[in-house]
Enzyme design. Structure first.
Site, mmCIF file in Angstrom:
data_model
loop_
_atom_site.group_PDB
_atom_site.id
_atom_site.type_symbol
_atom_site.label_atom_id
_atom_site.label_comp_id
_atom_site.label_asym_id
_atom_site.label_seq_id
_atom_site.Cartn_x
_atom_site.Cartn_y
_atom_site.Cartn_z
ATOM 1 N N ASP A 126 0.737 -1.710 0.409
ATOM 2 C CA ASP A 126 0.404 0.666 0.171
ATOM 3 C C ASP A 126 1.113 1.268 0.301
ATOM 4 O O ASP A 126 2.956 1.375 0.473
ATOM 5 C CB ASP A 126 -0.985 0.035 1.071
ATOM 6 N N ASP A 128 1.225 4.814 2.079
ATOM 7 C CA ASP A 128 0.824 5.166 3.037
ATOM 8 C C ASP A 128 0.828 6.726 3.262
ATOM 9 O O ASP A 128 2.166 6.963 3.333
ATOM 10 C CB ASP A 128 1.337 4.569 3.746
#
Length: 198
Positions: A126, A128
């Site tokens: 991901d 962040d």
């Protein structure tokens, strides 16, 4: 003053807790930074986390503030260019224009890699991000921003940093009346993340 997600250099194996595993001592011995986490620390110290090479290798500790030699904040990483081609890094390039007028920064694995050059991201990572929101963000505006983030090349996990803690943009953009606010005192379900916890 240090804030959650700041990267700090200067902690050594000598200052690791007695129960620290070998990988923690190795990371500190390699002069890797630690990341500031949300927790209450004893006076003169800051709560930090040590990152290992594996995702599950995260270790909570406290760092004496007197040891800090260098500090990098998430905002300092938003224009850093990486030579690697990964979905999270492509997403960062995509989102820079979207966030240009906002007070934002890069955290998590992407922030660690951009700050250190140590490969912490992989193809399924991901991205962040943090967004400083000293004043309330309307929930409809949060939903509009989340819709844009959802068009990126990977999952984007953006945390709104309020004066009282952090709340996930995705959660604030949703329909739940209460949302999870992460504060130094722990996690709390709140109606308004911009109101002091009583």
């Amino acid at each position: 003053m240090v804030n959650a997600h700041d990267l700090l250099w200067g902690m050594t194996p000598a200052h690791a807790p007695a129960d620290a595993p070998a990988w923690v001592l190795a990371a500190l011995g390699a002069e890797q930074p630690v990341v500031v986490r949300r927790a209450i620390a004893q006076p003169g110290h800051v709560a930090v986390g040590v990152r290992g090479r594996l995702r599950e290798q995260r270790f909570a500790a406290e760092m004496p503030l007197a040891l800090v030699q260098r500090r990098v904040v998430p905002e300092a990483l938003r224009e850093v260019i990486s030579p690697r081609d990964l979905p999270a890094l492509r997403a960062l390039v995509q989102l820079r224009p979207v966030l240009a007028q906002k007070d934002w920064g890069v955290s998590g694995s992407a922030g660690f890699e951009l700050a250190t050059g140590i490969e912490a991201l992989h193809a399924s990572s991901d991205l962040d991000l943090i967004l400083r929101t000293p004043k309330p963000l309307e929930r409809r505006d949060a939903a509009d921003l989340q819709a844009i983030l959802d068009t990126a090349d990977c999952v984007v996990d953006l945390q709104l940093q309020t004066p009282f803690g952090a709340v996930a943009l995705r959660e604030w953009a949703g329909s739940s009346r209460r949302v999870l606010l992460k504060a130094a005192s722990g996690a709390h379900l709140v109606i308004d993340p911009w109101q002091a916890l009583i």
